[in-house]
Design a protein around this motif. Structure first.
Motif, PDB file in Angstrom:
ATOM      1  N   LEU B  17      46.374  32.744  40.192  1.00 14.92           N
ATOM      2  CA  LEU B  17      45.206  32.318  40.959  1.00 14.92           C
ATOM      3  C   LEU B  17      43.915  32.818  40.315  1.00 14.92           C
ATOM      4  N   SER B  18      43.924  34.096  39.923  1.00  8.35           N
ATOM      5  CA  SER B  18      42.678  34.631  39.376  1.00  8.35           C
ATOM      6  C   SER B  18      42.365  34.005  38.024  1.00  8.35           C
ATOM      7  N   ILE B  20      43.042  30.908  37.250  1.00  4.31           N
ATOM      8  CA  ILE B  20      42.461  29.603  37.573  1.00  4.31           C
ATOM      9  C   ILE B  20      40.992  29.749  37.973  1.00  4.31           C
ATOM     10  N   CYS B  21      40.722  30.817  38.753  1.00  2.00           N
ATOM     11  CA  CYS B  21      39.342  31.007  39.216  1.00  2.00           C
ATOM     12  C   CYS B  21      38.410  31.418  38.090  1.00  2.00           C
ATOM     13  N   LEU B  22      38.934  32.248  37.184  1.00  2.00           N
ATOM     14  CA  LEU B  22      38.052  32.795  36.155  1.00  2.00           C
ATOM     15  C   LEU B  22      37.906  31.871  34.949  1.00  2.00           C
ATOM     16  N   PRO B  24      36.949  28.749  34.308  1.00  2.55           N
ATOM     17  CA  PRO B  24      35.691  28.041  34.015  1.00  2.55           C
ATOM     18  C   PRO B  24      34.606  28.978  33.487  1.00  2.55           C
TER      19      PRO B  24
END
Ligand SMILES: Nc1ncnc2c1ncn2[C@@H]1O[C@H](COP(=O)(O)OP(=O)(O)OP(=O)(O)O)[C@@H](O)[C@H]1O
Ligand SMILES: [Mg+2]
Lengths: 365, 276
Positions: B17-18, B20-22, B24
């Motif tokens: 998850l992190s 995916i968040c980071l 970009p």
């Protein structure tokens, strides 16, 4: 000089909740007054009215010679210790105590002297730099006391200040507060629902039930001459025993009679009032320590057969829960008493120390 | 054993998850150091000797968009809006929570309701009115931000103030405080953790806001998001390298603020004030 006088004070909360009605009280200067009563009876309300935190719906309140109905709390020359302590969480112990003096713009050196002095009395010196959350309950309690002390108020208000402490600490704080009162020589108003606290500390106790004063007198008077059945049951631990019955005159003697017991009332203190009350419903009250063990049934209307339900040993004494022909009765005897569960024994009532109450009104006879 | 497996699965899930968040942000960061022609040809590769452009994107971008001027406007608007929001809404929330009346209750619901009104619904009337009132400048827009920020802020402050025992205020009253003094000496310091939360939330939103400044103060006073927008399209080719670099510069202040303030968001500041 700070006497406190309530004159016909009534307090009605929003939504028409009438808590106090027509309260009349007179506390002398330098007295230690305890407001005693069960939860929700209005003790805190009375205290908060003195503090000015609660408005007075009608009537007059005097502190000293002045009517203070419309005087702001800060101008009443009072200090209050809250049940929750209400310390300022972001200030050190020192600042908590110094805060009120800082607001008064007292010179720094003077504040320092006062705070350090109070800290010494309350043994808080090592904690002056700590925040309240790094203190134990007892220490917080003392900070709350200290915060009130530094101000040198003419009235000290305390709302159940010991109720969050454990039993041992409570006993020692009780002593400390009593001493404090002796030292400070100011009026103390102390709220509690614990009759032991009230009895041990008070000069005079106000017993309150549902906003009504039941009795206002010295602790010993409350104990020896309770005005009504509520005071009799509330003051003293274990509580007074009550036996319902009818006042009957037989063989030239007065008796308290019910279907199980017949108690001879000849020796009772209020014997002179009994002739007017013949055949009335009464309640016979006797304190646990006025019931002693007896060797044999003397058939004198004062000695009764009992069976032991529980014998609680506290070390110094034994609390006996007895059944005396269908009535449950508590007694308190010396630790040398050799009784246990199920024993059949005889107990003797000390009638000269017993109380009688009118069953209809609850008032003492 | 089972517990451990669960923990591991949880860890892997969170790690994914992190990422995916980071991702970009990482891609923007990587590309901000590449020459602008390599950004579109190989957007995901790390810069190498050939594609590495040093700080040229940054230096070029700063010049191109007038970064420092935009930075100044952004700072001015954000700092003063956030200060005003924290101060004004904490006071309002205190009043709303402590004064029990129909008015205070009504106010509370009005503020909470304002949170659910979408910005797009009011934006044109609002910018028209701002124009009519002559508040379409960096000072006037602060007023508008206070208005838009107050719903959530009052909601958060009220929740916190409800947990502060009234006893503390009463004690301060007996100690001789006026209401103003009670607020600044007692209540406001206790509110510190929630004030910081409110400040961070509002800073992030106001700092990054594009639509409101675009509508209200437009091109006269370009804030950073608006200035960056001018790198897109406009005249001739868009400078992707400078764009990436400026995006990175734009988020740095917010990240710093967050890191600095994080340690102040401590739970249990209240403990010890009243009984356990
Ligand atoms: N703000 C209020 N509005 C309405 N009723 C109230 C309010 N404050 C207290 N009361 C009511 O007044 C009565 C007396 O309250 P008070 O706090 O004086 O009781 P107390 O004797 O101090 O009890 P305790 O020992 O539990 O503290 C209670 O029945 C309570 O419900
Ligand atoms: Mg109370």
């Amino acid at each position: 000089m700070a006497q406190i006088i309530f004159e016909n004070v009534t307090k009605i909360y929003p939504n028409n909740v009438k808590v106090i009605e027509n309260l009349n009280l007179h506390f002398e200067d330098k007295e230690f007054i305890v407001l005693l009563g069960p939860s929700g009876c209005g003790k805190s309300t009375i205290l908060r009215m003195i503090a000015g935190l609660e408005s007075i719906t009608s009537g007059k309140l005097f502190i000293g010679q002045k009517i203070v109905n419309d005087v702001a709390p800060k101008d009443r020359d009072i200090a209050m210790v809250f049940q929750s302590y209400a310390l300022y969480p972001h200030m050190s112990v020192y600042k908590n105590m110094a805060f009120s003096l800082m607001i008064k713009k007292m010179p720094k050196e003077e504040i320092d002297k006062k705070v350090k002095n109070v800290a010494k009395i309350l043994e808080l010196t090592p904690f002056l730099d700590r925040k309240p959350n790094a203190l134990s309950g007892g220490q917080r309690q003392r900070v709350a006391l200290g915060r009130a002390m530094v101000r040198n108020p003419s009235v000290f208000l305390l709302d159940e200040p010991l109720s969050n402490l454990d039993a041992k600490l409570r006993t020692s704080m009780r002593k400390q507060i009593s001493l404090l009162h002796k030292q400070l020589q100011t009026t103390f108003v102390y709220v509690t629902h614990d009759q032991t606290e009230a009895m041990t500390m008070a000069d005079r106790i106000v017993v309150i039930k549902q906003g009504q004063i039941q009795q206002f007198d010295k602790p010993q008077v409350l104990y020896d001459k309770p005005a009504n059945i509520f005071v009799a049951g509330f003051v003293g631990s274990p509580a007074m025993n009550f036996i319902e019955g009818e006042l009957v005159c037989k063989d030239g003697k007065f008796w308290c009679v019910n279907e199980n017991l017949t108690i001879d009332l000849t020796k009772i203190k209020c014997a002179d009032k009994l002739p007017n009350l013949k055949d009335k419903k009464i309640i016979f009250g006797i304190r646990p320590e006025d019931i002693s063990l007896s060797a044999a049934d003397q058939k004198d209307g004062e000695t009764f057969k009992a069976s032991v339900l529980i014998a609680e040993r506290t070390g110094a004494e034994v609390y006996l829960h007895l059944v005396v022909s269908n009535c449950e009765i508590n007694s308190r005897v010396g630790s040398n008493a050799d009784v246990k569960f199920g024993d059949k024994i005889y107990v003797k009532f000390d009638i000269s120390k017993a109380h009688l109450f009118d069953s209809a009104t609850g008032k003492a006879i | 054993m089972n517990e451990k497996k669960k923990d591991l699965a949880f860890f892997v899930g969170m790690a994914l998850l992190s990422i995916i968040c980071l991702a970009p942000i990482a891609i923007v960061l990587i590309n901000s150091f590449k020459g602008q022609f390599f950004i579109s040809s190989s957007p995901f590769s790390l810069p190498d000797a050939k594609t590495f452009a040093g700080l040229s994107n940054y230096l070029g971008g700063v010049g191109k968009i007038g970064f420092w001027k935009a930075f100044g406007y952004s700072c001015f608007i954000t700092v003063f809006s956030v200060c005003a929001i924290v101060l004004l809404t904490s006071m309002t929330a205190w009043m709303i929570t402590r004064v029990k009346s129909k008015l205070s209750k009504g106010l509370y619901y009005a503020f909470v309701f304002s949170m659910i009104v979408p910005f797009q619904m009011v934006m044109f009337t609002m910018s028209k009115i701002a124009n009519m009132l002559n508040i379409d400048n960096p000072i006037g827009i602060i007023l508008i931000y206070v208005g838009f920020g107050s719903g959530l802020s009052i909601f958060l402050f009220s929740g916190f103030i409800k947990s502060i025992p009234v006893d503390i205020e009463e004690a301060a009253m007996i100690d001789g405080c006026s209401p103003i003094r009670i607020f600044f000496s007692v209540i406001f310091p206790i509110l510190k953790p929630i004030s910081i939360t409110v400040a961070i939330l509002n800073t992030m939103w106001i700092w990054n806001d594009y639509l409101l400044p675009n509508l209200v103060i437009g091109s006269n006073y370009r804030t950073i998001p608006i200035a960056i927008q001018y790198l897109q399209g406009g005249y001739g080719s868009r400078d992707m390298g400078a764009l990436m670099a400026m995006l990175i510069l734009a988020i740095i202040p917010v990240i710093i603020l967050y890191l600095v303030c994080q340690k102040y968001i401590i739970k249990g500041v209240m403990s010890g004030a009243v009984k356990g």
